[in-house]
Enzyme design. Structure first.
Site, short mmCIF file in Angstrom:
data_model
loop_
_atom_site.label_atom_id
_atom_site.label_comp_id
_atom_site.label_asym_id
_atom_site.label_seq_id
_atom_site.Cartn_x
_atom_site.Cartn_y
_atom_site.Cartn_z
N LYS A 26 0.82 -1.20 0.00
CA LYS A 26 0.00 0.00 0.00
C LYS A 26 0.86 1.25 0.00
CE LYS A 26 -3.26 -2.27 3.15
NZ LYS A 26 -3.77 -2.24 4.55
N ASP A 35 7.37 2.95 -2.14
CA ASP A 35 7.62 4.04 -1.20
C ASP A 35 9.09 4.12 -0.82
OD1 ASP A 35 7.52 1.64 0.22
OD2 ASP A 35 6.07 2.34 1.72
N ASP A 69 14.65 -0.58 0.70
CA ASP A 69 15.30 -0.86 1.98
C ASP A 69 16.28 -2.03 1.75
OD1 ASP A 69 15.47 -0.50 4.85
OD2 ASP A 69 14.25 -2.29 5.09
P1 IMP Z 1 12.60 -4.04 1.18
O1 IMP Z 1 11.92 -5.22 0.52
O2 IMP Z 1 13.39 -4.46 2.40
O3 IMP Z 1 13.38 -3.16 0.24
O4 IMP Z 1 11.50 -3.18 1.88
C1 IMP Z 1 10.55 -2.55 1.21
C2 IMP Z 1 9.34 -2.40 2.11
O5 IMP Z 1 9.67 -2.38 3.51
C3 IMP Z 1 8.72 -1.07 1.80
O6 IMP Z 1 7.79 -1.21 0.77
C4 IMP Z 1 8.10 -0.72 3.13
O7 IMP Z 1 6.82 -1.26 3.20
C5 IMP Z 1 8.94 -1.38 4.18
N1 IMP Z 1 9.86 -0.43 4.85
C6 IMP Z 1 11.21 -0.47 4.84
N2 IMP Z 1 11.74 0.56 5.52
C7 IMP Z 1 10.69 1.28 5.97
C8 IMP Z 1 10.59 2.50 6.74
O8 IMP Z 1 11.57 3.16 7.14
N3 IMP Z 1 9.33 2.93 6.99
C9 IMP Z 1 8.22 2.27 6.56
N4 IMP Z 1 8.27 1.15 5.83
C10 IMP Z 1 9.50 0.65 5.55
MG MG Z 2 5.46 -1.00 1.62
#
Ligand code: IMP
Ligand code: MG
Length: 189
Positions: A42, A99, A102
């Site tokens: 979302k 958004d 990470d």
């Molecule tokens: P990744 O798969 O680890 O790159 O993470 C992506 C998802 O983790 C994003 O779409 C967010 O939903 C969540 N996420 C990672 N870091 C944050 C943060 O600092 N605030 C809020 N959501 C986060």
């Molecule tokens: Mg997310």
């Protein structure tokens, strides 16, 4: 809600300027192509809605979502819970919008899936980039802001489902994680 915030990282005006400049770059890059913006739910809903309204190009809009397996034993194993329609992807250029970048797992998994579903090319676009946390070597093709390893909320980003409706991006206070019984690096959806 406001007492849960440590500080504002990006106020509304800074986001408007960054999305304007991003839209100019995306418009130049996608001009003349058949393309679809795939927004990752979302978290990207507000960012993607603001971005697409600044793209003066013919395009389609699709949605995708990926969630961590709740009972899975492998960390980072993702389940795709929402798919774009096949005709929105097959043979088309895709701009995959999230958004935040990470660990990189979400965009990596979705990018591969989109290519598997026949996308001609997939480029990635994020509001926030947190390079210090990267696990998968993935760089966003387009991004607005780089941030340190803090937990950001607002403008679509949540913690435990809340704060998405803040019109700016703020850092969440550590006490809020503690109250939720989590440590910082585990406080991820
Ligand atoms: P990744 O798969 O680890 O790159 O993470 C992506 C998802 O983790 C994003 O779409 C967010 O939903 C969540 N996420 C990672 N870091 C944050 C943060 O600092 N605030 C809020 N959501 C986060
Ligand atoms: Mg997310």
């Amino acid at each position: 809600m406001l007492q849960d915030l440590e500080r504002i990282l990006f106020p509304e005006e800074a986001i408007v300027r960054a999305v304007d400049s991003l839209a100019t770059r995306v418009t130049e890059s996608f001009h003349g192509t058949e393309f679809t913006v795939v927004a990752v739910l979302k978290g990207s809903c507000i960012f993607a809605a603001d971005l697409v309204r600044r793209l003066p190009l013919p395009m389609e809009l699709g949605f995708a979502a990926a969630e961590s397996y709740r009972t899975g034993t492998l960390p980072g194993e993702l389940e795709i819970t929402c798919f774009p329609r096949e005709e929105e992807v097959r043979g088309r250029e895709v701009l995959l919008v999230d958004d935040i970048l990470d660990s990189g797992r979400t965009l990596d998994v979705l990018r591969r899936k989109l290519l598997g579903w026949g996308a001609a090319r997939v480029r990635t676009c994020v509001l926030l980039d947190k390079p210090a946390r990267r696990v998968v070597p993935l760089q966003a093709d387009f991004r607005c802001f780089e941030i340190e390893d803090v937990f950001a909320v607002g403008y679509g980003l949540d913690f435990a489902g809340r704060y998405r409706n803040l019109p700016y991006v703020a850092e969440l206070r550590e006490e809020v994680y503690a109250a939720a019984g989590r440590v910082r690096t585990e406080a991820r959806p």
